[in-house]
Design a protein around this motif. Structure first.
Motif, PDB file in Angstrom:
ATOM      1  N   THR A  40      16.626 -48.614  55.012  1.00 52.84           N
ATOM      2  CA  THR A  40      15.396 -49.303  54.905  1.00 52.84           C
ATOM      3  C   THR A  40      14.381 -48.993  53.718  1.00 52.84           C
ATOM      4  O   THR A  40      13.747 -49.734  53.193  1.00 52.84           O
ATOM      5  CB  THR A  40      14.443 -48.563  56.452  1.00 52.84           C
ATOM      6  OG1 THR A  40      15.359 -48.803  57.294  1.00 52.84           O
ATOM      7  CG2 THR A  40      13.048 -49.053  56.432  1.00 52.84           C
TER       8      THR A  40
ATOM      9  N   TRP B 231       5.829 -52.573  62.109  1.00 48.75           N
ATOM     10  CA  TRP B 231       5.766 -51.520  61.062  1.00 48.75           C
ATOM     11  C   TRP B 231       5.829 -51.960  59.996  1.00 48.75           C
ATOM     12  O   TRP B 231       5.267 -51.259  58.875  1.00 48.75           O
ATOM     13  CB  TRP B 231       6.445 -50.475  61.638  1.00 48.75           C
ATOM     14  CG  TRP B 231       7.883 -50.943  61.412  1.00 48.75           C
ATOM     15  CD1 TRP B 231       8.691 -51.448  62.582  1.00 48.75           C
ATOM     16  CD2 TRP B 231       8.728 -50.479  60.691  1.00 48.75           C
ATOM     17  NE1 TRP B 231       9.951 -51.560  62.136  1.00 48.75           N
ATOM     18  CE2 TRP B 231      10.091 -51.131  60.699  1.00 48.75           C
ATOM     19  CE3 TRP B 231       8.641 -49.827  59.291  1.00 48.75           C
ATOM     20  CZ2 TRP B 231      11.282 -51.082  60.040  1.00 48.75           C
ATOM     21  CZ3 TRP B 231       9.793 -49.859  58.370  1.00 48.75           C
ATOM     22  CH2 TRP B 231      11.106 -50.158  59.203  1.00 48.75           C
TER      23      TRP B 231
ATOM     24  N   PHE C 201       4.065 -50.241  56.181  1.00 48.19           N
ATOM     25  CA  PHE C 201       5.111 -49.625  55.216  1.00 48.19           C
ATOM     26  C   PHE C 201       4.781 -49.986  53.851  1.00 48.19           C
ATOM     27  O   PHE C 201       4.611 -49.196  52.946  1.00 48.19           O
ATOM     28  CB  PHE C 201       6.439 -49.941  55.728  1.00 48.19           C
ATOM     29  CG  PHE C 201       7.567 -48.890  54.896  1.00 48.19           C
ATOM     30  CD1 PHE C 201       7.546 -48.545  53.787  1.00 48.19           C
ATOM     31  CD2 PHE C 201       8.516 -48.578  55.728  1.00 48.19           C
ATOM     32  CE1 PHE C 201       8.210 -47.666  53.071  1.00 48.19           C
ATOM     33  CE2 PHE C 201       9.731 -47.740  55.006  1.00 48.19           C
ATOM     34  CZ  PHE C 201       9.341 -47.417  53.541  1.00 48.19           C
TER      35      PHE C 201
ATOM     36  N   THR D 100      11.176 -45.061  64.866  1.00 49.84           N
ATOM     37  CA  THR D 100      11.452 -46.226  64.002  1.00 49.84           C
ATOM     38  C   THR D 100      10.719 -46.194  62.581  1.00 49.84           C
ATOM     39  O   THR D 100      11.355 -46.519  61.667  1.00 49.84           O
ATOM     40  CB  THR D 100      10.866 -47.693  64.549  1.00 49.84           C
ATOM     41  OG1 THR D 100      11.314 -47.847  65.571  1.00 49.84           O
ATOM     42  CG2 THR D 100      11.178 -48.880  63.802  1.00 49.84           C
ATOM     43  N   GLU D 101       9.460 -45.538  62.611  1.00 53.62           N
ATOM     44  CA  GLU D 101       8.876 -45.559  61.275  1.00 53.62           C
ATOM     45  C   GLU D 101       9.207 -44.322  60.409  1.00 53.62           C
ATOM     46  O   GLU D 101       8.333 -43.860  59.503  1.00 53.62           O
ATOM     47  CB  GLU D 101       7.341 -45.384  61.623  1.00 53.62           C
ATOM     48  CG  GLU D 101       7.018 -46.269  62.202  1.00 53.62           C
ATOM     49  CD  GLU D 101       5.841 -45.910  63.548  1.00 53.62           C
ATOM     50  OE1 GLU D 101       6.431 -45.610  64.482  1.00 53.62           O
ATOM     51  OE2 GLU D 101       4.932 -46.166  63.170  1.00 53.62           O
TER      52      GLU D 101
ATOM     53  N   TRP E  50      23.328 -39.481  61.226  1.00 51.48           N
ATOM     54  CA  TRP E  50      23.767 -40.856  60.598  1.00 51.48           C
ATOM     55  C   TRP E  50      22.477 -41.747  60.485  1.00 51.48           C
ATOM     56  O   TRP E  50      22.349 -42.782  59.795  1.00 51.48           O
ATOM     57  CB  TRP E  50      24.714 -41.665  61.477  1.00 51.48           C
ATOM     58  CG  TRP E  50      24.159 -41.807  63.022  1.00 51.48           C
ATOM     59  CD1 TRP E  50      23.355 -42.643  63.450  1.00 51.48           C
ATOM     60  CD2 TRP E  50      24.425 -40.870  63.990  1.00 51.48           C
ATOM     61  NE1 TRP E  50      23.400 -42.421  64.771  1.00 51.48           N
ATOM     62  CE2 TRP E  50      23.740 -41.272  65.172  1.00 51.48           C
ATOM     63  CE3 TRP E  50      25.432 -39.785  64.192  1.00 51.48           C
ATOM     64  CZ2 TRP E  50      23.979 -40.661  66.357  1.00 51.48           C
ATOM     65  CZ3 TRP E  50      25.525 -39.081  65.170  1.00 51.48           C
ATOM     66  CH2 TRP E  50      24.541 -39.370  66.507  1.00 51.48           C
ATOM     67  N   TYR E  51      21.481 -41.151  60.991  1.00 56.88           N
ATOM     68  CA  TYR E  51      20.120 -42.099  60.861  1.00 56.88           C
ATOM     69  C   TYR E  51      19.667 -41.703  59.671  1.00 56.88           C
ATOM     70  O   TYR E  51      18.926 -42.756  58.989  1.00 56.88           O
ATOM     71  CB  TYR E  51      18.928 -41.691  61.917  1.00 56.88           C
ATOM     72  CG  TYR E  51      18.029 -42.819  62.061  1.00 56.88           C
ATOM     73  CD1 TYR E  51      18.292 -43.715  62.926  1.00 56.88           C
ATOM     74  CD2 TYR E  51      16.930 -42.611  61.333  1.00 56.88           C
ATOM     75  CE1 TYR E  51      17.441 -44.857  63.055  1.00 56.88           C
ATOM     76  CE2 TYR E  51      16.088 -43.801  61.327  1.00 56.88           C
ATOM     77  CZ  TYR E  51      16.217 -44.827  62.130  1.00 56.88           C
ATOM     78  OH  TYR E  51      15.700 -46.135  62.264  1.00 56.88           O
TER      79      TYR E  51
ATOM     80  N   TYR F 130      12.440 -38.130  63.231  1.00 57.38           N
ATOM     81  CA  TYR F 130      13.074 -39.269  63.899  1.00 57.38           C
ATOM     82  C   TYR F 130      13.652 -39.076  65.247  1.00 57.38           C
ATOM     83  O   TYR F 130      13.542 -39.835  66.203  1.00 57.38           O
ATOM     84  CB  TYR F 130      14.138 -39.558  63.285  1.00 57.38           C
ATOM     85  CG  TYR F 130      15.154 -40.523  64.063  1.00 57.38           C
ATOM     86  CD1 TYR F 130      14.599 -41.901  63.887  1.00 57.38           C
ATOM     87  CD2 TYR F 130      16.302 -40.252  64.693  1.00 57.38           C
ATOM     88  CE1 TYR F 130      15.310 -42.893  64.667  1.00 57.38           C
ATOM     89  CE2 TYR F 130      16.919 -41.341  65.295  1.00 57.38           C
ATOM     90  CZ  TYR F 130      16.545 -42.440  65.354  1.00 57.38           C
ATOM     91  OH  TYR F 130      17.286 -43.528  66.248  1.00 57.38           O
TER      92      TYR F 130
ATOM     93  N   ASN G  46      20.785 -44.983  58.117  1.00 58.28           N
ATOM     94  CA  ASN G  46      19.702 -46.388  58.447  1.00 58.28           C
ATOM     95  C   ASN G  46      18.335 -46.113  57.783  1.00 58.28           C
ATOM     96  O   ASN G  46      17.839 -46.928  57.161  1.00 58.28           O
ATOM     97  CB  ASN G  46      19.311 -46.090  59.816  1.00 58.28           C
ATOM     98  CG  ASN G  46      20.672 -46.159  60.760  1.00 58.28           C
ATOM     99  OD1 ASN G  46      21.749 -45.475  60.386  1.00 58.28           O
ATOM    100  ND2 ASN G  46      20.479 -47.201  61.784  1.00 58.28           N
TER     101      ASN G  46
ATOM    102  N   ALA H 201      11.448 -43.824  58.202  1.00 58.72           N
ATOM    103  CA  ALA H 201      11.094 -43.714  56.697  1.00 58.72           C
ATOM    104  C   ALA H 201       9.959 -44.343  55.935  1.00 58.72           C
ATOM    105  O   ALA H 201       9.743 -43.694  54.981  1.00 58.72           O
ATOM    106  CB  ALA H 201      12.301 -45.402  56.467  1.00 58.72           C
TER     107      ALA H 201
END
Lengths: 424, 187
Positions: free
Chosen positions: A44, B171, B175, A140-141, A36-37, A121, A40, A143
């Protein structure tokens, strides 16, 4: 002064020599995202107006944390993941039933290769260090990593663990890993690459190496790593995996610390709740009763785990107070375990074999604990809430210890069930 | 709370915090102690939601007691555990600063990503700061002053490159920049 393998890998990526402490933006050669990430991440990407990924050939999506959708919401998330994979032309998409636990089958099929730089991730991407791939989690980063190709990274320091001596019967790589993170100050490992080396390393199969390299991360290590040796090269040769990028550490590299770990003194370990580094000799918690048990995860769902557990459970019954879930990490492991008759042994013993993947360890979405229960399992972590209920007490240990304990419903010493000398 | 200081290229970001000290021990867990795990599992990232639950399991009223500009003073290996960002976002949501004796590596990264003003390496700082002391911390220079006792010391601030990320709000800044400037991948 020599260099560590990780310094050599990052130097290759950057096209110039890098040194520890430097802040760089190395382009990842493999970016992994799970379940599922993906949704997310897609949100983003949409928020930032990203319509294409940096290089879809470097991206892998795995459906392993929740391989069987057990709610309409989960089914919708899986559907969305398929659509996102198509839209961004993701080259490596392993859907339900197509691979299993990405941390493990990535190594089985050569998606992760010696000398590669991978990032993803999930924190347990560190498992790829088992075959000399430098892999570190970017949470978190991710994406940004998928869209832009790189995110900031400080070239890490390295700590070397020299394994010496022989493991006693009934003591496994899992016990070594748990012992290591409990016996030493976590600050030694913090943000470091923990590289395993030494004369006893040759007794650790690739299966065993997964748990060695993915456990130090639990106390804050950047990752674990093993320079490719004959065992790694044999694994690659058998599967046709490219080793042209492989790098090994030099003895005289700039090691922040070198620790000699004598395997001979290590007993079976059990980590008490709520932290993996609260590991104690099994005898300290022997007799603790539990109701929930699980064998699997990226630290213990390997074929060797299945074999060890089956050997102990063959002809015996899981205690009536206990429900045991067994999760082979990958489809390939499930196939081989079935061929060897191990699935039959688990079913006859009263255990439930689940779909390949992460199993209960992925937040208890499969076979969770209930309030007030105690679990003994081979998951990677034992924080409160890890397996569903926020107050269940979770103990973690080797597959042998979990299997042996399931027979009496209380933490038991696997050595009492092993009549022959165990392979490491 | 003090007025923003002149902060060179990051003049919009407030680098100096002045407020009360909130003392925590060694090895505060990122899941549980700092933030209930459920918010990590739900991938919650709204600052206002997370602010209300920060340190909830250690002190349910923590978010009501603190004021913007207050400073969390913690021991070794702050925010250890599975590197979830939610607890760091909670501190950001409460507009708190953080100084700690050390911070686990995953949470270091997440603190930068959350755009949190923090000093990651302040050995033995708790010997000089008591609960409720009035502190002034300049997160750009690393200067920490205990206004209640007159004690002052200087610790290493974040490297300039990471301060730029913090000052840009975390972040998201990188980005935007990375997406605008990304070179095509090799063939």
């Amino acid at each position: 002064m020599g260099k560590t393998a990780v310094e050599k890998i990052l130097s290759r990526i950057e096209g110039r020599p890098v040194k520890r402490g430097e802040l760089i933006f190395p382009v990842a050669e493999l970016v992994t995202v799970h379940d599922w990430y993906v949704c997310n991440m897609s949100q983003t990407l949409a928020e930032f107006g990203v319509t294409s990924l940096y290089d879809p050939r470097r991206i892998a999506f795995f459906t392993d944390h929740e391989p069987i959708a057990v709610s309409p919401q989960a089914a919708l998330r899986q559907k969305a993941t398929r659509e996102i994979a198509r839209r961004f032309e993701v080259e490596h998409f392993f859907d339900v039933g197509r691979g299993g636990n990405g941390h493990i089958f990535g190594v089985e099929i050569g998606l992760a290769r010696p000398g590669m730089f991978a990032s993803g991730y999930d924190t347990h991407v560190t498992s790829y260090g088992a075959i000399g791939c430098f892999a570190t989690a970017i949470v978190t980063e991710v994406a940004e990593l998928a869209a832009c190709g790189s995110v900031w990274l400080e070239v890490p320091r390295s700590v070397r663990i020299d394994l010496t001596g022989d493991l006693a019967k009934g003591v496994y790589a899992r016990d070594v890993a748990q012992y290591l993170i409990s016996a030493y100050d976590a600050e030694i490992f913090d943000d470091a690459v923990v590289e395993f080396s030494g004369p006893a390393l040759k007794r650790f199969s690739i299966d065993d190496r997964f748990v060695l390299v993915n456990t130090p991360m639990e106390v804050g290590a950047r990752t674990g790593f093993i320079s490719p040796d004959d065992i790694c090269l044999a694994h690659c040769a058998l599967r046709g995996i490219d080793i042209s990028l492989a790098q090994s550490s030099d003895d005289d590299a700039d090691w922040a610390e070198v620790i000699e770990l004598d395997l001979g003194g290590i007993e079976p370990q059990v980590a008490k709740p709520p932290r993996p580094d609260l590991s104690v000799p099994l005898s300290d918690v022997k007799g603790t009763r539990f109701q929930h048990a699980f064998i699997g995860s990226c630290a213990a769902g390997m074929l060797s785990d299945m074999r060890t557990a089956a050997r102990i459970l063959e002809g015996r019954q899981v205690h009536s107070d206990v429900r045991l879930f067994v999760t082979p990490a990958t489809q390939q492991i499930a196939v081989q375990a079935a061929r060897e008759g191990l699935m039959e042994i688990f079913a006859e013993a009263g255990a439930v074999v689940t779909a390949p993947g992460c199993g209960a360890c992925a937040g208890g979405r499969i076979g969770p604990t209930a309030e007030g229960e105690v679990s003994l399992n081979t998951g990677t972590r034992n924080d409160f809430g890890r397996l569903g209920s926020t107050d269940a007490r979770i103990y973690i240990a080797s597959s042998a210890t979990v299997a042996a304990s399931c027979i009496s419903g209380a933490i038991s010493d696997p050595r009492e069930f092993l009549t022959e000398v165990a392979n490491v | 709370m003090s007025e923003p200081t002149s902060a060179g290229p990051h003049s919009a970001f407030r680098w100096t915090y002045e407020g009360r000290a909130w003392i925590f021990g060694d090895e505060v867990g990122v899941d549980g102690d700092l933030m209930p795990l459920e918010f990590a599992l739900k991938r919650e990232t709204r600052l206002d939601v997370l602010a209300r639950h920060t340190f909830e399991q250690l002190d349910p009223d923590f978010h009501k007691k603190v004021a913007p500009g207050d400073i969390v003073v913690a021991g070794r290996r702050f925010a250890q555990g599975n590197p979830h960002i939610q607890g760091l976002l909670g501190l950001k949501g409460l507009e708190l600063g953080l100084i700690c004796e050390s911070i686990s590596s995953g949470s270091f990264r997440n603190a930068v990503n959350a755009g949190l003003a923090f000093l990651p390496n302040c050995p033995a700082v708790r010997k000089h700061v008591g609960q409720g002391d009035r502190l002034r911390v300049n997160f750009e220079t690393g200067e920490v002053s205990n206004l209640s006792t007159g004690w002052t010391s200087h610790y290493s601030p974040l490297p300039e490159a990471l301060r730029t990320i913090v000052a840009g709000g975390g972040w998201r800044l990188l980005f935007r920049r990375g997406w605008a400037e990304a070179a095509p991948p090799p063939p």
